[in-house]
Scaffold this motif. Sequence first.
Motif, mmCIF file in Angstrom:
data_model
loop_
_atom_site.group_PDB
_atom_site.id
_atom_site.type_symbol
_atom_site.label_atom_id
_atom_site.label_comp_id
_atom_site.label_asym_id
_atom_site.label_seq_id
_atom_site.Cartn_x
_atom_site.Cartn_y
_atom_site.Cartn_z
ATOM 1 N N LEU A 142 28.767 -10.318 -7.502
ATOM 2 C CA LEU A 142 28.378 -11.493 -8.283
ATOM 3 C C LEU A 142 26.860 -11.568 -8.431
ATOM 4 N N ILE A 143 26.134 -11.419 -7.344
ATOM 5 C CA ILE A 143 24.673 -11.486 -7.386
ATOM 6 C C ILE A 143 24.112 -10.379 -8.284
ATOM 7 N N PHE A 144 24.613 -9.174 -8.116
ATOM 8 C CA PHE A 144 24.182 -8.037 -8.927
ATOM 9 C C PHE A 144 24.481 -8.285 -10.404
ATOM 10 N N VAL A 183 9.420 -2.593 -24.547
ATOM 11 C CA VAL A 183 10.385 -2.415 -23.458
ATOM 12 C C VAL A 183 10.577 -0.921 -23.306
ATOM 13 N N THR A 184 10.365 -0.407 -22.105
ATOM 14 C CA THR A 184 10.535 1.034 -21.916
ATOM 15 C C THR A 184 12.008 1.399 -22.026
ATOM 16 N N ALA A 185 12.251 2.597 -22.492
ATOM 17 C CA ALA A 185 13.624 3.069 -22.653
ATOM 18 C C ALA A 185 14.341 3.116 -21.302
ATOM 19 N N ILE A 186 13.623 3.464 -20.244
ATOM 20 C CA ILE A 186 14.253 3.549 -18.921
ATOM 21 C C ILE A 186 14.700 2.162 -18.442
ATOM 22 N N TYR A 187 13.866 1.148 -18.668
ATOM 23 C CA TYR A 187 14.244 -0.208 -18.255
ATOM 24 C C TYR A 187 15.417 -0.713 -19.087
ATOM 25 N N PHE A 188 15.369 -0.462 -20.383
ATOM 26 C CA PHE A 188 16.450 -0.887 -21.262
ATOM 27 C C PHE A 188 17.766 -0.208 -20.855
ATOM 28 N N GLY A 189 17.704 1.083 -20.598
ATOM 29 C CA GLY A 189 18.893 1.826 -20.175
ATOM 30 C C GLY A 189 19.401 1.380 -18.816
ATOM 31 N N LEU A 190 18.478 1.141 -17.883
ATOM 32 C CA LEU A 190 18.880 0.665 -16.554
ATOM 33 C C LEU A 190 19.504 -0.724 -16.611
ATOM 34 N N SER A 191 19.014 -1.552 -17.512
ATOM 35 C CA SER A 191 19.588 -2.892 -17.664
ATOM 36 C C SER A 191 21.039 -2.801 -18.138
ATOM 37 N N TRP A 192 21.272 -1.958 -19.128
ATOM 38 C CA TRP A 192 22.643 -1.744 -19.596
ATOM 39 C C TRP A 192 23.513 -1.147 -18.484
ATOM 40 N N PHE A 193 22.979 -0.135 -17.806
ATOM 41 C CA PHE A 193 23.730 0.512 -16.733
ATOM 42 C C PHE A 193 24.098 -0.489 -15.633
ATOM 43 N N ALA A 194 23.141 -1.333 -15.248
ATOM 44 C CA ALA A 194 23.384 -2.301 -14.176
ATOM 45 C C ALA A 194 24.487 -3.279 -14.558
ATOM 46 N N LEU A 195 24.464 -3.778 -15.785
ATOM 47 C CA LEU A 195 25.508 -4.716 -16.194
ATOM 48 C C LEU A 195 26.868 -4.029 -16.265
ATOM 49 N N ILE A 196 26.906 -2.842 -16.832
ATOM 50 C CA ILE A 196 28.169 -2.107 -16.906
ATOM 51 C C ILE A 196 28.673 -1.783 -15.501
ATOM 52 N N ALA A 197 27.766 -1.424 -14.607
ATOM 53 C CA ALA A 197 28.152 -1.128 -13.227
ATOM 54 C C ALA A 197 28.704 -2.370 -12.529
ATOM 55 N N VAL A 204 30.104 -5.099 -13.866
ATOM 56 C CA VAL A 204 31.411 -5.451 -14.429
ATOM 57 C C VAL A 204 32.464 -4.433 -13.983
ATOM 58 N N SER A 205 32.104 -3.163 -13.969
ATOM 59 C CA SER A 205 33.031 -2.119 -13.525
ATOM 60 C C SER A 205 33.391 -2.280 -12.051
ATOM 61 N N LEU A 206 32.393 -2.558 -11.218
ATOM 62 C CA LEU A 206 32.657 -2.756 -9.790
ATOM 63 C C LEU A 206 33.591 -3.945 -9.560
#
Length: 155
Positions: free
Chosen positions: A66-68, A89-103, A105-107
Motif C-alpha cells: 500500500l505504501i509503495f 523529466v529524465t527518461a529514467i525517472y519517468f520509466g521508474l515511475s511507471w515501473f514502480a506503479l506497475i510493480a 499493482v502487480s504485487l
Amino acid sequence: MEEKKVEDKGFSFSNSPKRDRRPGEPTSAYKGATWAALLLGTISYLVGLYNAAMELNEKGYYLIVLIFGLYAAVSLQKAVRDKEEGIPVTAIYFGLSWFALIAAVSLMAIGLYNAGSIILSEKGFYGMAFALSLFSAVTIQKNIRDAQESEDQHK
C-alpha cells in the motif's frame, strides 16, 4: 459582480461564492471529497489488515505494498504532468515511475491471488480499498498542484 438571489420555499440561495475561487483552482467540495476518499480507502484497508487472520509477515507485505503503491502513483502523476507542461523529466525517472506503479499493482494482485488464507470477498475488499487509495492520492496531488499553480498565476 452582481449578486442574484433565488428564493425557494423559504431558503435563500446566492450565486456569489463566499471566497472568490481562482480560475483553475479545485473547489473545496472536490478537495474534501478526494481527501475523504483517501481516508476511507486507507483506513478501511488498514482496519481490515489489522483485523485479518494472517501472520504478521503477511500483514507487513500488504502494508508495504500500500505504501509503495501510494508513493508510486503520486510520483507517476507528477512525472506525467511535468512532462506534459514542458518541465524536464529524465527518461529514467519517468520509466521508474511507471515501473514502480506497475510493480505495486502487480504485487498486490499476485499477493491476493496467491493468498490462500483470505476468502474471495476479502480479496475484493483489499483490491478495491487499494485502488481507491491510489486513485485518491493521485487526485489529491493534482488538486494541490492545481491550487498552487492557480495561486502562482494570480499573485
